[in-house]
Motif scaffolding. Structure first.
Motif, PDB file in Angstrom:
ATOM      1  N   TRP A  93       7.013   3.851  -9.457  1.00  0.00           N
ATOM      2  CA  TRP A  93       7.402   4.942 -10.304  1.00  0.00           C
ATOM      3  C   TRP A  93       8.470   4.473 -11.129  1.00  0.00           C
ATOM      4  O   TRP A  93       9.566   4.143 -10.678  1.00  0.00           O
ATOM      5  CB  TRP A  93       7.834   6.151  -9.514  1.00  0.00           C
ATOM      6  CG  TRP A  93       6.737   7.100  -9.047  1.00  0.00           C
ATOM      7  CD1 TRP A  93       6.588   7.309  -7.490  1.00  0.00           C
ATOM      8  CD2 TRP A  93       5.820   7.754  -9.329  1.00  0.00           C
ATOM      9  NE1 TRP A  93       5.572   7.765  -7.202  1.00  0.00           N
ATOM     10  CE2 TRP A  93       5.024   8.478  -8.471  1.00  0.00           C
ATOM     11  CE3 TRP A  93       5.384   8.267 -10.822  1.00  0.00           C
ATOM     12  CZ2 TRP A  93       3.954   9.528  -8.587  1.00  0.00           C
ATOM     13  CZ3 TRP A  93       4.284   9.064 -11.179  1.00  0.00           C
ATOM     14  CH2 TRP A  93       3.585   9.660  -9.794  1.00  0.00           C
TER      15      TRP A  93
ATOM     16  N   GLN B 194       0.942  -1.367  -0.074  1.00  0.00           N
ATOM     17  CA  GLN B 194      -0.063   0.130  -0.197  1.00  0.00           C
ATOM     18  C   GLN B 194       0.686   1.264   0.076  1.00  0.00           C
ATOM     19  O   GLN B 194       0.466   2.234  -0.639  1.00  0.00           O
ATOM     20  CB  GLN B 194      -0.927  -0.079   1.076  1.00  0.00           C
ATOM     21  CG  GLN B 194      -2.144  -0.752   0.808  1.00  0.00           C
ATOM     22  CD  GLN B 194      -3.363  -0.252   1.537  1.00  0.00           C
ATOM     23  OE1 GLN B 194      -2.789  -0.204   3.231  1.00  0.00           O
ATOM     24  NE2 GLN B 194      -4.482   0.148   1.482  1.00  0.00           N
TER      25      GLN B 194
ATOM     26  N   SER C 239       6.883  11.002  -3.141  1.00  0.00           N
ATOM     27  CA  SER C 239       6.927   9.572  -2.469  1.00  0.00           C
ATOM     28  C   SER C 239       6.748   9.612  -0.943  1.00  0.00           C
ATOM     29  O   SER C 239       7.093  10.714  -0.529  1.00  0.00           O
ATOM     30  CB  SER C 239       8.326   8.818  -2.634  1.00  0.00           C
ATOM     31  OG  SER C 239       8.647   8.742  -4.080  1.00  0.00           O
TER      32      SER C 239
ATOM     33  N   LYS D 277      -7.011   9.198  -9.733  1.00  0.00           N
ATOM     34  CA  LYS D 277      -6.772   8.438  -8.520  1.00  0.00           C
ATOM     35  C   LYS D 277      -7.445   8.923  -7.259  1.00  0.00           C
ATOM     36  O   LYS D 277      -8.292   8.305  -6.622  1.00  0.00           O
ATOM     37  CB  LYS D 277      -5.209   8.441  -8.080  1.00  0.00           C
ATOM     38  CG  LYS D 277      -4.743   7.355  -7.181  1.00  0.00           C
ATOM     39  CD  LYS D 277      -3.215   7.468  -7.370  1.00  0.00           C
ATOM     40  CE  LYS D 277      -2.535   6.593  -6.272  1.00  0.00           C
ATOM     41  NZ  LYS D 277      -2.934   6.189  -5.077  1.00  0.00           N
TER      42      LYS D 277
ATOM     43  N   CYS E 190      -1.855   2.192  -9.316  1.00  0.00           N
ATOM     44  CA  CYS E 190      -0.836   1.706  -8.404  1.00  0.00           C
ATOM     45  C   CYS E 190       0.494   1.835  -8.866  1.00  0.00           C
ATOM     46  O   CYS E 190       1.442   1.715  -8.502  1.00  0.00           O
ATOM     47  CB  CYS E 190      -0.889   0.135  -7.866  1.00  0.00           C
ATOM     48  SG  CYS E 190      -0.863  -1.004  -9.095  1.00  0.00           S
ATOM     49  N   GLY E 191       0.799   2.195 -10.172  1.00  0.00           N
ATOM     50  CA  GLY E 191       1.791   2.739 -10.823  1.00  0.00           C
ATOM     51  C   GLY E 191       2.013   3.510 -12.015  1.00  0.00           C
ATOM     52  O   GLY E 191       0.850   3.719 -12.680  1.00  0.00           O
ATOM     53  N   TYR E 192       3.231   4.159 -12.371  1.00  0.00           N
ATOM     54  CA  TYR E 192       3.030   4.958 -13.684  1.00  0.00           C
ATOM     55  C   TYR E 192       4.576   4.519 -14.103  1.00  0.00           C
ATOM     56  O   TYR E 192       5.589   4.728 -13.542  1.00  0.00           O
ATOM     57  CB  TYR E 192       2.968   6.435 -13.321  1.00  0.00           C
ATOM     58  CG  TYR E 192       3.271   7.158 -14.434  1.00  0.00           C
ATOM     59  CD1 TYR E 192       2.122   7.723 -15.134  1.00  0.00           C
ATOM     60  CD2 TYR E 192       4.607   7.854 -14.561  1.00  0.00           C
ATOM     61  CE1 TYR E 192       2.561   8.541 -16.177  1.00  0.00           C
ATOM     62  CE2 TYR E 192       4.835   8.635 -15.628  1.00  0.00           C
ATOM     63  CZ  TYR E 192       3.632   9.050 -16.446  1.00  0.00           C
ATOM     64  OH  TYR E 192       3.994   9.878 -17.446  1.00  0.00           O
TER      65      TYR E 192
ATOM     66  N   LYS F 214       3.586   1.813  -1.447  1.00  0.00           N
ATOM     67  CA  LYS F 214       4.509   1.977  -2.354  1.00  0.00           C
ATOM     68  C   LYS F 214       3.635   2.160  -3.749  1.00  0.00           C
ATOM     69  O   LYS F 214       3.331   1.284  -4.294  1.00  0.00           O
ATOM     70  CB  LYS F 214       5.557   0.544  -2.645  1.00  0.00           C
ATOM     71  CG  LYS F 214       6.532   0.682  -3.691  1.00  0.00           C
ATOM     72  CD  LYS F 214       7.246  -0.757  -3.548  1.00  0.00           C
ATOM     73  CE  LYS F 214       8.298  -0.932  -4.641  1.00  0.00           C
ATOM     74  NZ  LYS F 214       8.836  -2.129  -4.624  1.00  0.00           N
ATOM     75  N   PHE F 215       4.092   3.348  -4.333  1.00  0.00           N
ATOM     76  CA  PHE F 215       3.667   3.729  -5.751  1.00  0.00           C
ATOM     77  C   PHE F 215       4.732   3.431  -6.635  1.00  0.00           C
ATOM     78  O   PHE F 215       5.893   3.729  -6.428  1.00  0.00           O
ATOM     79  CB  PHE F 215       3.153   5.186  -5.685  1.00  0.00           C
ATOM     80  CG  PHE F 215       2.330   5.319  -7.086  1.00  0.00           C
ATOM     81  CD1 PHE F 215       1.036   5.111  -7.029  1.00  0.00           C
ATOM     82  CD2 PHE F 215       2.851   5.856  -8.297  1.00  0.00           C
ATOM     83  CE1 PHE F 215       0.209   5.334  -8.436  1.00  0.00           C
ATOM     84  CE2 PHE F 215       2.269   5.966  -9.432  1.00  0.00           C
ATOM     85  CZ  PHE F 215       0.895   5.694  -9.401  1.00  0.00           C
TER      86      PHE F 215
END
Ligand code: BGP
Length: 474
Positions: free
Chosen positions: A15, A10, A473, A415, A422-424, A12-13
């Motif tokens: 990137w 949760q 972050s 979002k 959850c990511g890019y 940690k996105f």
């Protein structure tokens, strides 16, 4: 052993940025690699209008440590890359090539050493030639052959790789290979083959997902779709029919099997509307039902802007300009059904493609509303441009910074409005070969000096992305 919880949690996105094997590796026949369909195309096909190959590309095969070092220094926590099938199985199936296994072990291990999460795609457009020669994705045995290859990769690398993708853009791959004709196997306007290849790709994806689960691998698995969220131009006379026909053509053959575990409910009706009949697997319902993905990867470049059919023949046009075609149009005409519309209020890149950040927001919200808010990763988003080093040895790609930050802001807005992203990943980690366009169309955060042993030079956007990630972050 690494677990999924080490990779995604949760707080940690993701990137990062993305590459693909054929586009970056080079070493096209190194250490036992077999020929891929793109090697064949680049070397031999008259359709390779720019006469450029990726035999060396940006030489990731030899310089991967440097690229992963830069990724880590740039604050990114993940790298999306693909495995070249023909490195693992030079003949498509059968004997495993240890040289290829060693290479990917090295890449994966080095990523982990540097704190970079590997996100691995099994098939990013480059089919081994040996399989292409047997009919490629039109061959009804391909789903099983792909599944065997996928299982081999899960066995070899699944102890460390926790994020997997079956196919990159199966729809776009089938579209370019069988409808536009600019990708191998270069078939033009073959609607039946377009849908048959796409069907077989999705069947293979579902089988691989089911195999992944039955092997008990602790990880997450998805498929990557080229986002073609449909927008109908306001002057359209039959907006609802145009929307559903275009949505079927561009999206539903991927989204329904992947997210709902079945072919679209309108499949039979649409096959008739498009005038095609497909060979189907007798047990397809079970296969699709057991092959739903954990997440959807979205390669977000633009939308599909469409309107009523204006009366012309079925056609597909792609922009062949070498970066001087802002006003050149590309798209499709599907006789009797719909055609691509042109929005002259939208900004475009040098290849005539829309730069329209709100497409990011719209696509994410549409997925949330129509498909039960699936977990999504933006697995590619980028800006193609012509670039060179300035007199100070720097690459001031302000245009890219402006585009990326606008797209990311729209992702964050979606979002905040409830989309489960959850990511890019920026396309691309460094400059690399652009399908059919060669190497002059650049997307990288890092510049490649092709004339100077593929020297790596971080662009202004690399620094911008590093600082952006640091300030976003937790
Ligand atoms: C996506 C592909 C990538 C990449 C990108 C840019 O569709 O997944 O592999 O190439 O598009 O496209 P292009 O290089 O054709 O401009």
């Amino acid at each position: 052993m690494r677990t999924l919880a080490d990779a995604i949690h949760q707080d940690k996105f993701l990137w990062g940025s993305t590459t693909a094997a054929y586009q970056c590796e080079g070493g096209w026949n190194a250490d036992g690699k077999g020929e891929g369909e793109w090697d064949f195309f680049s070397h031999k096909s008259p359709y390779n209008i720019n006469s450029v190959d990726a035999d060396v590309a940006c030489d990731f095969y030899h310089k991967y440590r440097e690229d992963i070092d830069l990724l880590a220094k740039g604050g990114q926590n993940t790298l999306r890359f693909s495995i070249a099938w023909s490195r693992i199985f030079p003949n498509g199936s059968g004997e495993i090539n240890q040289g290829g296994v060693d290479f990917y072990n090295n890449v994966i291990n080095y990523c982990l050493e540097k704190g970079i999460e590997p996100n691995v795609t099994l098939f990013h457009y480059d089919l081994p030639s040996a399989l292409a020669a047997k009919g490629g994705w039109l061959n009804m045995e391909m789903a099983d052959i792909f599944c065997d290859y996928a299982k081999t990769c899960f066995e070899l690398f699944g102890d460390r790789v926790k994020i997997w993708v079956t196919h990159n853009e199966p729809r776009y791959y089938a579209h370019c290979g069988y409808f536009v004709g600019n990708f191998p196997p270069n078939r033009h306007l073959d609607m039946t083959s377009y849908y048959q290849a796409l069907y077989n790709l999705m069947l293979g994806s579902a089988k691989a997902v089911a195999a992944f689960r039955s092997m008990g691998i602790d990880g997450t698995i998805g498929v990557v779709h080229d986002s073609g969220s449909i927008e109908v131009s306001p002057d359209t006379i039959n907006p609802n029919t145009v929307f559903s026909d275009a949505d079927f053509f561009f999206n539903r053959m991927v989204l329904c099997p992947a997210l709902e575990g079945s072919l679209p409910a309108e499949f039979d009706t649409m096959m008739k509307r498009f005038g095609v009949a497909l060979f189907q697997a007798p047990n397809e319902a079970d296969i699709f039902a057991s092959g739903k993905v954990d997440f959807l990867g979205l390669n977000l470049y633009n939308r599909q802007y469409v309107s009523d059919w204006q009366g012309g023949q079925t056609s597909a046009t792609n922009n062949r300009s070498k970066g001087n075609g802002i006003q050149k149009r590309e798209g499709v005409v599907i006789k009797h059904l719909f055609e691509t519309a042109f929005d002259d209020t939208v900004e475009r890149n040098r290849w005539g493609r829309e730069v329209r950040p709100e497409s990011m927001y719209n696509a994410l919200i549409e997925l949330k509303d129509r498909y039960g808010n699936p977990t999504v990763m933006i697995t590619e988003n980028g800006h193609g441009s012509l670039e060179s080093m300035d007199e100070y040895g720097e690459i001031a790609d302000d245009e890219r910074i402006e585009a990326l930050s606008a797209f990311i802001n729209q992702m964050i807005r979606a979002k905040n409005d409830g989309a489960n992203v959850c990511g890019y990943y920026v396309w691309s980690t460094m400059d690399l070969y652009s399908w059919v366009n060669g190497c002059s169309k650049r997307y990288g955060l890092v510049f490649i000096d092709y004339e100077n042993d593929c020297k790596r030079i971080p662009k202004k956007s690399w620094y911008w992305y590093r600082d952006f990630i640091a300030s976003h972050s937790s």
